[in-house]
Design an enzyme around this catalytic site. Sequence first.
Site, PDB file in Angstrom:
ATOM      1  N   ASP A 147       3.204  -3.156 -12.256  1.00 52.46           N
ATOM      2  CA  ASP A 147       3.026  -2.780 -10.862  1.00 52.46           C
ATOM      3  C   ASP A 147       3.230  -4.021  -9.991  1.00 52.46           C
ATOM      4  OD1 ASP A 147       2.089  -1.168  -8.626  1.00 52.46           O
ATOM      5  OD2 ASP A 147       0.237  -2.313  -8.770  1.00 52.46           O
ATOM      6  N   ASP A 156       2.114  -4.368  -5.899  1.00 56.72           N
ATOM      7  CA  ASP A 156       1.025  -4.660  -4.964  1.00 56.72           C
ATOM      8  C   ASP A 156      -0.312  -4.734  -5.686  1.00 56.72           C
ATOM      9  OD1 ASP A 156       2.948  -4.559  -3.046  1.00 56.72           O
ATOM     10  OD2 ASP A 156       2.251  -2.741  -2.067  1.00 56.72           O
ATOM     11  N   ASP A 168      -3.229  -2.243 -11.262  1.00 55.67           N
ATOM     12  CA  ASP A 168      -4.567  -2.435 -10.702  1.00 55.67           C
ATOM     13  C   ASP A 168      -5.208  -1.167 -10.166  1.00 55.67           C
ATOM     14  OD1 ASP A 168      -2.723  -2.364  -8.428  1.00 55.67           O
ATOM     15  OD2 ASP A 168      -4.442  -2.994  -7.225  1.00 55.67           O
TER      16      ASP A 168
END
Length: 292
Positions: free
Chosen positions: A21, A23, A228
Amino acid sequence: MTQLHSEAHPETDIQWLIASDLDGTLLDHFSYSHQPADATLAALEVNAIPVILNSSKTRDEMLVLRQALNNQHPFIVENGSAIFIPRGYFPNKPELAREDAEFWILEPGARRQDILAFLAKDAEKNGAPYLNFDSASTEEIVAATGLATHEAERANQRDYSEPLLWQGDEQQKLAFAARANAAGFSTLQGGRFLHVLGQTDKGRATNLLKKTYQNYTRRECRLIASGDGPNDLDMLNVADIAIIVRSPAHPPPDLPYHPSLLVTRETGPQGWADAIGDIFAADSPYPAQMRN
């Protein structure tokens, strides 16, 4: 970390792949800086370990970030809706891929125009308690996302999904999700937006790309995935080793029963770099475990 332990991926053993991922993972949650991960990314490149960027972002957004990260590998856009493979990356074009001037493109997701047609028909009957990108002005997208004007314009150059800034209540959202599913689409709650997309996710697209790598290499492919947030769980679930990168904005998502799970101590790209370093350290249990 500037050097990876060479025995973690011997030439005759495993081809490691890393899906990540952006961001809050490779990019800092607040500043969007990737600097703490730069040395690790360079070391992975030297050791021929591809880092596959896998995000809700669009193709145009990803092209800018790939350049900033010095990344030339395949990437996955709009929460698993399409996989872009640089032309010539593999010996020949994968089966079922279409092509343009730059990429071979696999499309497990739905086209945006089909999603917009569903939204228009659904809104006529049930209303639209949301702001969707296609009907929003650039200024409204800037206000909703905090992006700069040029970034908001790139974020709206979508091909496979539609973000909704939900303004109704939870009951309305659940009813809308059920209608979308009945129409052949799926919904995914991201950090700020409810995404409407095809029947795909980050995990399905990652698995498809992993199989594509496997078709072109004589070595067994093994996957490390990092993220996250909740929309990363599908990707983390299909990984041999899963990394949950700690966030300064929310608690780590729950990933029960994964056999090889790391939760970082640090946040963002520093946590990501530390976890990759731990996995490929000389005394790491992970590569040896995965070879058993």
